[in-house]
Design a protein around this motif. Structure first.
Motif, PDB file in Angstrom:
ATOM      1  N   ILE A  70      36.534  42.354  33.224  1.00  0.00           N
ATOM      2  CA  ILE A  70      35.441  41.036  33.371  1.00  0.00           C
ATOM      3  C   ILE A  70      35.867  39.590  33.359  1.00  0.00           C
ATOM      4  O   ILE A  70      35.593  39.107  34.450  1.00  0.00           O
ATOM      5  CB  ILE A  70      34.729  41.522  32.155  1.00  0.00           C
ATOM      6  CG1 ILE A  70      33.726  42.382  32.476  1.00  0.00           C
ATOM      7  CG2 ILE A  70      34.041  39.815  31.862  1.00  0.00           C
ATOM      8  CD1 ILE A  70      33.004  42.945  30.813  1.00  0.00           C
ATOM      9  N   ASP A  71      37.573  39.735  32.533  1.00  0.00           N
ATOM     10  CA  ASP A  71      38.385  38.141  32.568  1.00  0.00           C
ATOM     11  C   ASP A  71      39.211  38.154  34.472  1.00  0.00           C
ATOM     12  O   ASP A  71      38.458  36.730  34.664  1.00  0.00           O
ATOM     13  CB  ASP A  71      39.187  38.474  32.052  1.00  0.00           C
ATOM     14  CG  ASP A  71      38.970  38.236  30.417  1.00  0.00           C
ATOM     15  OD1 ASP A  71      37.714  38.291  30.314  1.00  0.00           O
ATOM     16  OD2 ASP A  71      39.936  38.691  30.155  1.00  0.00           O
ATOM     17  N   TYR A  73      37.174  38.989  37.218  1.00  0.00           N
ATOM     18  CA  TYR A  73      36.121  38.598  38.033  1.00  0.00           C
ATOM     19  C   TYR A  73      35.564  37.248  37.478  1.00  0.00           C
ATOM     20  O   TYR A  73      35.012  36.259  38.031  1.00  0.00           O
ATOM     21  CB  TYR A  73      34.935  39.677  38.366  1.00  0.00           C
ATOM     22  CG  TYR A  73      35.806  41.461  39.107  1.00  0.00           C
ATOM     23  CD1 TYR A  73      35.489  40.427  40.287  1.00  0.00           C
ATOM     24  CD2 TYR A  73      35.700  42.025  38.624  1.00  0.00           C
ATOM     25  CE1 TYR A  73      35.406  41.608  41.429  1.00  0.00           C
ATOM     26  CE2 TYR A  73      35.801  42.999  39.680  1.00  0.00           C
ATOM     27  CZ  TYR A  73      35.399  42.886  40.721  1.00  0.00           C
ATOM     28  OH  TYR A  73      35.611  43.555  41.874  1.00  0.00           O
ATOM     29  N   ARG A  74      35.754  36.776  36.130  1.00  0.00           N
ATOM     30  CA  ARG A  74      35.322  35.933  35.805  1.00  0.00           C
ATOM     31  C   ARG A  74      35.825  34.726  36.229  1.00  0.00           C
ATOM     32  O   ARG A  74      35.236  33.472  36.559  1.00  0.00           O
ATOM     33  CB  ARG A  74      35.791  35.311  34.293  1.00  0.00           C
ATOM     34  CG  ARG A  74      34.280  33.962  33.938  1.00  0.00           C
ATOM     35  CD  ARG A  74      34.306  34.334  32.687  1.00  0.00           C
ATOM     36  NE  ARG A  74      32.887  35.326  32.141  1.00  0.00           N
ATOM     37  CZ  ARG A  74      33.363  36.381  30.856  1.00  0.00           C
ATOM     38  NH1 ARG A  74      34.492  36.418  30.076  1.00  0.00           N
ATOM     39  NH2 ARG A  74      32.625  36.857  30.468  1.00  0.00           N
ATOM     40  N   LYS A  75      37.406  34.547  36.382  1.00  0.00           N
ATOM     41  CA  LYS A  75      38.396  33.657  37.054  1.00  0.00           C
ATOM     42  C   LYS A  75      38.023  33.570  38.578  1.00  0.00           C
ATOM     43  O   LYS A  75      37.813  32.526  39.269  1.00  0.00           O
ATOM     44  CB  LYS A  75      39.779  34.038  36.698  1.00  0.00           C
ATOM     45  CG  LYS A  75      40.141  33.696  34.932  1.00  0.00           C
ATOM     46  CD  LYS A  75      41.765  34.223  35.049  1.00  0.00           C
ATOM     47  CE  LYS A  75      42.101  34.502  34.091  1.00  0.00           C
ATOM     48  NZ  LYS A  75      43.445  34.661  33.421  1.00  0.00           N
ATOM     49  N   ASN A  78      35.455  31.553  39.399  1.00  0.00           N
ATOM     50  CA  ASN A  78      34.927  30.355  39.391  1.00  0.00           C
ATOM     51  C   ASN A  78      36.062  29.335  40.536  1.00  0.00           C
ATOM     52  O   ASN A  78      36.110  27.747  39.839  1.00  0.00           O
ATOM     53  CB  ASN A  78      35.194  29.708  37.605  1.00  0.00           C
ATOM     54  CG  ASN A  78      34.698  30.104  36.310  1.00  0.00           C
ATOM     55  OD1 ASN A  78      33.258  29.990  37.280  1.00  0.00           O
ATOM     56  ND2 ASN A  78      34.775  30.468  35.534  1.00  0.00           N
TER      57      ASN A  78
END
Length: 138
Positions: A70-71, A73-75, A78
Motif C-alpha cells: 500500500i505504501d 502504491y501511495r507513493k 503522489n
C-alpha cells in the motif's frame, strides 16, 4: 531474544515463498516484489517484541507486507509526472487541464440509466475490485 531470532529464522524459511507469491501478484516486477518481502522481514525483526501471538505469524507477516505494498502504491500515486512527457502533452494543457479537442466523451450515453445499473459494468467492476482489494471486499 534467542527464541525470537529462532522464530524469525524459521518464519523466513517457512513463509518467504508465500509472501513473494503474493507480492509478485500485486506488484509490477520481480525486483520490487523481492525488495518488499525483504523489507517485510526487516520490519518484523524491528517489531518482533510487538508480536503477541494473537494471530498466526503468517497473518502478521502478510499484514506487514500488505502495508508495504500500500505504501508503494501511495507513493507512486503522489508522484508528479513531468509535463514534457510527449504522450501527456497531446491531451493536456501546460497548466493541467484537458485540451478541448482531446477531452473524453461521456462514459454512458443513455440518460435514463445510471452506469451502476448496467449489469456488464458492475460485473467488470466487481472483478477488478476483487483483484485489487481481496481483503476489503467480501
Amino acid at each position: 531474544m534467542v527464541t525470537q531470532n529462532k522464530n524469525l529464522t524459521q518464519w523466513v524459511e517457512t513463509y518467504t515463498g508465500d509472501l513473494y507469491s503474493w507480492a509478485f501478484h500485486k506488484l509490477p516486477n520481480v525486483e520490487l516484489a523481492q525488495d518488499l518481502v525483504q523489507d517485510t522481514f526487516l520490519a518484523a525483526t524491528e517489531k518482533i517484541e510487538s508480536f503477541k501471538g494473537k494471530s498466526s505469524p503468517k497473518t502478521w507477516l502478510f499484514s506487514i507486507l500488505n502495508h508495504k505494498i500500500i505504501d508503494y502504491y501511495r507513493k507512486k500515486v503522489n508522484q508528479t509526472v513531468p509535463h514534457e512527457n510527449k504522450s501527456l502533452t497531446r491531451f493536456f494543457e501546460p497548466e493541467g487541464s484537458w485540451k478541448e479537442n482531446r477531452r473524453p466523451g461521456r462514459w454512458y450515453d443513455n440518460d435514463d440509466e445510471n452506469l451502476l445499473d448496467n449489469h456488464d459494468f458492475r460485473a467488470i467492476l466487481k472483478k477488478y475490485l476483487f483483484t485489487f482489494t481481496p481483503t476489503l471486499i467480501q
